[in-house]
Design a protein around this motif. Structure first.
Motif, PDB file in Angstrom:
ATOM      1  N   ASP A   1       0.843  -1.193   0.000  1.00  0.00           N
ATOM      2  CA  ASP A   1       0.000   0.000   0.000  1.00  0.00           C
ATOM      3  C   ASP A   1       0.881   1.246   0.000  1.00  0.00           C
ATOM      4  N   ASP A   2       0.265   2.328  -0.392  1.00  0.00           N
ATOM      5  CA  ASP A   2       0.999   3.587  -0.451  1.00  0.00           C
ATOM      6  C   ASP A   2       1.590   3.978   0.890  1.00  0.00           C
ATOM      7  N   TRP A   3       0.759   3.873   1.907  1.00  0.00           N
ATOM      8  CA  TRP A   3       1.233   4.302   3.222  1.00  0.00           C
ATOM      9  C   TRP A   3       2.406   3.452   3.674  1.00  0.00           C
ATOM     10  N   GLU A   4       2.334   2.157   3.307  1.00  0.00           N
ATOM     11  CA  GLU A   4       3.382   1.261   3.763  1.00  0.00           C
ATOM     12  C   GLU A   4       4.691   1.577   3.054  1.00  0.00           C
TER      13      GLU A   4
ATOM     14  N   ARG B   1       5.531   4.435   1.892  1.00  0.00           N
ATOM     15  CA  ARG B   1       6.009   5.700   2.447  1.00  0.00           C
ATOM     16  C   ARG B   1       6.666   5.452   3.802  1.00  0.00           C
ATOM     17  N   TYR B   2       6.022   4.587   4.562  1.00  0.00           N
ATOM     18  CA  TYR B   2       6.552   4.270   5.883  1.00  0.00           C
ATOM     19  C   TYR B   2       7.949   3.671   5.764  1.00  0.00           C
ATOM     20  N   ARG B   3       8.041   2.751   4.796  1.00  0.00           N
ATOM     21  CA  ARG B   3       9.352   2.123   4.615  1.00  0.00           C
ATOM     22  C   ARG B   3      10.385   3.140   4.167  1.00  0.00           C
TER      23      ARG B   3
ATOM     24  N   LEU C   1      10.473   6.259   4.866  1.00  0.00           N
ATOM     25  CA  LEU C   1      10.819   7.202   5.928  1.00  0.00           C
ATOM     26  C   LEU C   1      11.459   6.512   7.114  1.00  0.00           C
ATOM     27  N   VAL C   2      10.844   5.437   7.539  1.00  0.00           N
ATOM     28  CA  VAL C   2      11.287   4.811   8.777  1.00  0.00           C
ATOM     29  C   VAL C   2      12.215   3.635   8.509  1.00  0.00           C
TER      30      VAL C   2
ATOM     31  N   SER D   1      12.275  -0.521   6.910  1.00  0.00           N
ATOM     32  CA  SER D   1      11.460  -1.705   7.175  1.00  0.00           C
ATOM     33  C   SER D   1      12.181  -2.672   8.099  1.00  0.00           C
ATOM     34  N   ARG D   2      13.050  -2.116   8.901  1.00  0.00           N
ATOM     35  CA  ARG D   2      13.814  -2.988   9.792  1.00  0.00           C
ATOM     36  C   ARG D   2      12.913  -3.585  10.860  1.00  0.00           C
ATOM     37  N   ASP D   3      13.387  -4.648  11.405  1.00  0.00           N
ATOM     38  CA  ASP D   3      12.655  -5.286  12.479  1.00  0.00           C
ATOM     39  C   ASP D   3      12.702  -4.385  13.706  1.00  0.00           C
ATOM     40  N   PRO D   4      11.597  -4.227  14.381  1.00  0.00           N
ATOM     41  CA  PRO D   4      11.560  -3.296  15.516  1.00  0.00           C
ATOM     42  C   PRO D   4      12.512  -3.701  16.640  1.00  0.00           C
TER      43      PRO D   4
ATOM     44  N   GLN E   1      15.785  -2.425  15.879  1.00  0.00           N
ATOM     45  CA  GLN E   1      15.836  -0.983  16.081  1.00  0.00           C
ATOM     46  C   GLN E   1      16.004  -0.643  17.551  1.00  0.00           C
ATOM     47  N   LYS E   2      15.235  -1.388  18.333  1.00  0.00           N
ATOM     48  CA  LYS E   2      15.279  -1.121  19.757  1.00  0.00           C
ATOM     49  C   LYS E   2      16.691  -1.341  20.294  1.00  0.00           C
TER      50      LYS E   2
END
Lengths: 788, 324
Positions: free
Chosen positions: B298-301, B303-305, B307-308, B310-313, B316-317
């Motif tokens: 999806d578009d939002w996804e 965009r999310y990837r 910007l943010v 697609s790494r595993d959270p 990231q933590k």
């Protein structure tokens, strides 16, 4: 720990904190020329940053959540911010709210009308004052005109907004003043009331915006969302001076460290440049500029769907690198809540893992809350069909500062449901007249047991009869058990569902249908009763692979529900001849067989502004096993390809018009081996070749259909609809004679045919004019649903 | 269905002497080739003169002929013997009813012929029919479907009403040529004979005039406009067809049913299944996996990837903790 640098700048004011600190609201008569003005210093050393931050989030989220909760598509609107500075004030403003009078009535001030202003302290705490005039006075402005201009800093008070004509109590006014002052936006701020003869007050706000000395060259944006809060504060037994010293030291050291350790924001370089440009253009760093920066940054976040993002704080304002601290809205955990019909929290029947596997990755802890992810979760959970109400709400985490808890509220469907519908049908009796005996009561009984053992397993079924008085005549039923998550709910890499059903369906055979130049042939009903077990593996929402095993008994019946073995037609002389093609493989009118069934669908179509674009491939296979009457052994296969081509390459986006679409469709079907006539492929009909009746073109062993359709979107009276043109062709590839008894020829059908036509979509109905190319005549059709 | 005991071919004596001589000659010739039975199947549309032709050949009134009415749906067979030679002629009803092939009639004919051997097929049509249509083709197709394409190797095309005056300006021979060409063309297409096979399927044409007003020659023989006595000529053509080297058509159940389409390729089903599984199903599966890999997100996804990431959270933590 907020507006740390503001505080530092205001050090001269905080020079005597010993008096101020305990009671920040205490009016302090300073050396102002008019001793009446009220001035509240906000040198509160520890101005409750945490609670205010959380409340701020709460208000922002509340605004977002209300919209996301109510509908599936709408989601959290961009209204997430809840006002630019609202969060700063919400804590105290909310308190001020409590004393807000309920009625519209107001009290006269009861003060002597003079030309001198009265301090707020002289106002009566119990009275409600009407503010008839409200003036702003910028002390820094060079000329009177600009001085009187209302500064935008005063706008966007979510909790309380001073407006001329408003009615306020003293505590409200004090609250407003305090909130304003404590924002750190103003170096000086005073509120003066002048009693008017008519009992109202004329308020004058005189202020001076804070200006920071730093020359902003760089902007650093950091996500302070889940960072540990700064230390708990000074020891209780420190003296005030020690405390101050402590803060100073702590502040500098900690702050630098803190910022260095913070995660960078996702804010792109371009926005940062833009923001810096704003500062440079202004030349100085005023509170107004900071507010603009805030607005810009938060707008970007909200536009991108990160509705929980908040600019928390600007720091290092006296250096050349401004630090913008943002709480981006990091998800700390996902919470599930089940509600009953009365909104009470109950224990849900559904296993959390069932719902959890539907959550997009971006909604899991560690990610930034995004409205898109929330919406997707909503749609995906909704597609489980287990819940009558779903809300996905972000809310601030009480236990972890700056964190977001994704709260999913669910209302489960009743687990068991049953339904009975009845209908009456009047069947023409002899001589076409309905008689009392020909009025038939019919009905359907259906039931469903959903979500068995909380794992979305279901048992459903229906029994239908069009004649309840004599149900054995025409009884169809289906009983189905569905067992999803065959590989375990935890295994997210595979999604297989097992289904078992037993069924009895009756359909009119399109094989025994007379051609256009012939009298109507007596209909033949194909009645199938059997059991079926399949496993469906879903790869994506639309692409899946199903395979299974079917055992069924097929009976061919005539109108009077008698088993019939051969098709019949009316000869030109009017006689009914029963010498047509055999209706069953065994020739007895009853076949039993077992076969394997498989279907693989690849569907990557998507909606582009309401129009379907993409490819759809479907391959279907029935493989006979030689088990059954006369050992039928066959391989019956169908392959269909449909392509929807976006003709004018319109991009996706809300509000954009749908593209023109060219749909191309091809279908090949064939059977090798034993082919009973009820399994022959019928040509003609709304889903085969439009413009012809079902099976009007023939029934054959092999079949090829090609179709194309051009869809053009049009706008009629501001409503989107579409017109389309199509051309279709279907042929038996000369294989009609390979069906026993050659039903195509027996019923004088052509075996192939083309059609073309035009149509328009009128809401859900499609009206089309199709030309039957065999006869060369056209006809109007109305139908539901698209051909492809 | 037992064949009736063949009667003596008395009708032979009714022919003029010259014809008799010629016929005897032909019979003798057939005997030389060890042909003692001759079964002729007469087929064609209704009203073209099938029954009359049968009567003419036998020389008796074996089939009732009525000018305006078709007979019943049953075929009739008449058998005549002469000096140890048996002639069977099967007259069939017209195949057309109400503008369509009458399958019922076809079915009856098939059942009637079951167990018999057809030596010659007489496909009868009128010479004076100027036009042909799909109906002719359908009749030919039906015959082909019923008895196989090979029946046309044993076929003789008979054109009745030979004594006609052609339309103005056309010579008789020219008309005959055109008419027979058109008919042959239809037979070729209806029977699915392609050009290469024209040599195999010679399809000789014989002319017939059954009318009592048929001209006769000095010997009393009925003659065609070109002077040929047609009965001996027809018999001669028939014997020619017999001796053209092709096999007579034996009508058995298998021939009537045609090749069972249910059995065609049946043994290849396992192979087809394997191809379907390995090529089609696996191919589509690969395409699905390619779709998934190509990430139709999806578009939002997307965009999310962007910007943010697609790494595993969890990862990231971890990195954040380290930094802090």
């Amino acid at each position: 720990m907020w507006f740390a640098s503001f505080r530092r700048v205001r050090e001269p004011n905080a020079a005597e904190p010993s008096e101020d600190a305990p009671s920040p609201l205490s009016p302090r008569r300073s050396s102002q020329p008019h001793g009446y003005s009220l001035r509240i210093s906000s040198s509160d050393p520890n101005p409750r940053p945490h609670s205010s931050r959380n409340r701020a989030l709460a208000s922002a989220i509340a605004a977002a959540a209300t919209s996301s909760a109510c509908d599936l598509g709408g989601g959290c609107g961009a209204s997430g911010g809840g006002g630019l500075l609202s969060w700063i004030f919400s804590a105290r403003a909310a308190r001020a709210d409590e004393g807000k009078p309920a009625g519209a009535d107001w009290d006269a001030h009861g003060l002597p009308v003079t030309h001198t202003a009265v301090p707020l302290s002289r106002l009566d705490g119990r009275k409600r004052y009407k503010v008839s005039e409200l003036d702003f006075l910028d002390r820094r402005a060079r000329d009177r005109a600009s001085a009187a201009e209302k500064n935008p800093l005063f706008d966007d008070m979510a909790a309380l907004r001073l407006l001329p004509g408003g009615v306020y109590t003293r505590s409200q006014l004090l609250g407003w003043l305090e909130a304003m002052t404590s924002s750190g936006m103003f170096e000086q701020l005073s509120l003066q009331g002048k009693p008017n003869p008519d009992g109202t007050l004329a308020l004058t706000v005189s202020y001076a915006e804070t200006i920071w000395p730093g020359a902003a060259e760089r902007l650093k944006c950091v996500n302070v969302g889940l960072m540990a809060p700064p230390d708990a504060g000074p020891d209780e037994d420190m003296t005030a001076r020690e405390k101050l010293e402590y803060f100073r030291r702590q502040e500098r050291r900690d702050y630098q460290q803190r910022i260095r350790g913070a995660k960078r924001c996702i804010l792109p370089e371009s926005v940062r440049e833009e923001v810096l440009g704003m500062v440079k253009k202004q030349g100085k760093l005023t509170a107004g500029v900071l507010q603009k920066i805030r607005g810009r940054i938060e707008k970007w976040y909200h536009d991108e769907g990160f509705v929980c993002a908040q600019v928390q704080h600007f720091g290092n304002l006296d250096t050349d690198e401004i630090v913008c601290e943002v709480v981006e809205g990091d998800i700390t955990r996902v919470e599930y809540q089940f509600h009953d019909k009365l909104e009470n929290i109950v224990e849900g029947n559904t296993h959390i893992a069932v719902i959890d596997r539907e959550l997009p990755q971006q909604l899991r802890p560690g990610h930034i809350y995004s409205i898109g992810a929330g919406k997707q979760a909503l749609t995906r959970i909704n597609s489980l069909a287990l819940f009558s109400g779903i809300e996905v709400n972000p809310r601030p985490d009480e236990t972890k500062e700056g964190g977001i808890v994704v709260e999913i509220k669910l209302k489960e469907h009743e687990q068991k449901s049953a339904e009975v519908t009845t209908e009456w049908s009047i069947v023409p009796g002899h001589q076409g007249r309905p008689t009392l005996a020909s009025i038939q009561p019919g009905g359907t009984v259906s039931f469903e047991h959903r979500n068995i053992s909380g794992l979305n397993r279901s048992l459903s079924g229906y029994v239908k009869s069009s004649n309840l008085l004599n149900p054995q005549d025409d009884l169809s039923f289906k009983l189905e058990y569905a067992h999803p998550y065959l590989d375990g709910v935890e295994d997210r890499s595979r999604n297989r569902t097992f289904k078992a059903s037993c069924f009895n369906v009756r359909k009119l055979s399109p094989v025994f249908v007379a051609g256009p130049n012939m009298d109507e042939a007596p209909p033949i009903w194909v009645d199938r009763v059997g059991i079926k077990a399949t496993i469906t593996e879903s790869f994506t929402r639309q692409s899946k692979f199903t395979y299974g095993f079917v055992v069924e008994e097929i009976k061919t019946l005539d109108q009077d529900n008698n088993i019939c073995t051969h098709g019949s037609r009316v000869s030109p002389s009017g006689a009914l001849s029963m010498d047509g093609p055999p209706t069953t493989f065994s020739g007895t009118g009853v076949d039993r067989m077992a076969f394997l069934q498989a279907n693989i669908t690849r569907d990557n179509t998507e909606f582009v502004n309401g129009a379907t674009i993409g490819d759809r491939y479907i391959f279907q296979l029935d493989q006979g096993l030689g088990i059954g009457s006369k050992n039928p052994f066959f391989n019956r296969h169908q392959f269909s390809v449909t392509k929807f081509i976006n003709l004018n390459k319109k991009d996706k986006g809300a509000g954009k018009p749908p593209p023109a679409v060219l749909a191309i469709h091809g279908r090949y079907a064939g059977c090798v081996g034993d082919l009973p006539s009820y399994d022959a492929f019928a040509i003609g009909g709304p889903h085969s070749v439009r413009g012809y009746g079902m099976g009007e073109l023939g029934a054959s062993r092999n079949l090829l259909e090609v179709a194309t359709e051009l869809r053009i979107p049009i706008t009629v009276k501001n409503r989107q609809t579409q017109v389309y043109a199509f051309a279709e062709h279907g042929t038996d590839l000369g294989s009609s004679k390979d069906v026993k008894g050659n039903p195509t020829e027996f019923f004088r059908r052509a075996g192939h045919g083309s059609s073309y036509g035009l149509g328009a979509k009128l809401g859900r109905v499609r009206a089309e004019y199709a030309v039957d190319h065999n006869a060369g005549t056209g006809a109007f059709f109305l139908r539901f649903g698209a051909r492809f | 269905m037992a064949a009736p005991i063949p009667r003596e071919w008395t009708g032979l004596q009714q022919f003029p002497a010259a014809t008799q001589t010629k016929l005897h000659e032909l019979l003798g010739k057939m005997k030389e080739e060890n042909v003692s039975t001759l079964t002729i199947l007469v087929m064609g549309k209704g009203g073209v003169g099938k029954s009359s032709t049968v009567n003419s050949i036998v020389g008796e009134r074996v089939a009732t002929v009525s000018a305006f009415q078709s007979e019943g749906l049953r075929p009739t067979m008449c058998s005549r013997t002469r000096v140890g030679f048996t002639l069977n002629i099967i007259d069939t009803p017209g195949l057309i009813e109400g503008g369509y092939i009458n399958e019922q009639a076809v079915e009856i004919i098939k059942r009637f012929l079951l167990g018999k051997t057809i030596d010659v097929l007489l496909y009868v049509d009128r010479l004076d029919a100027y036009r042909m249509d799909t109906l002719d083709e359908q009749v030919i197709k039906t015959i082909t479907n019923s008895f196989g394409k090979d029946i046309w190797r044993r076929a003789l095309v008979v054109l009745t009403h030979a004594q006609l005056s052609p339309p103005d300006g056309i010579d008789y021979n020219e008309f005959f040529t055109k008419r027979s060409e058109a008919l042959l063309r239809y037979i070729h297409s209806g029977a699915g004979i392609n050009k290469r096979e024209y040599g195999d399927f010679r399809l000789p044409i014989a002319l017939v005039e059954n009318s009592g007003r048929c001209k006769t020659n000095e010997h009393g023989e009925k003659i065609l406009p070109d002077g040929t006595p047609w009965v001996p000529n027809l018999m001669k053509e028939i014997t020619a067809v017999i001796s053209n080297g092709s096999m007579p058509i034996h009508v058995d159940q298998k021939l009537i049913d045609g090749p069972n389409p249910n059995n065609r390729w049946k043994m290849f089903i396992p192979l087809i299944l394997a191809v379907e599984y390995f090529l089609v199903v696996k191919g589509i599966r690969r395409a699905i996996h390619a779709d998934i890999a190509n990430g139709n997100v999806d578009d939002w996804e997307q965009r999310y990837r962007d910007l943010v990431g697609s790494r595993d959270p969890i990862e990231q933590k971890g990195s954040r903790n380290r930094k802090a």
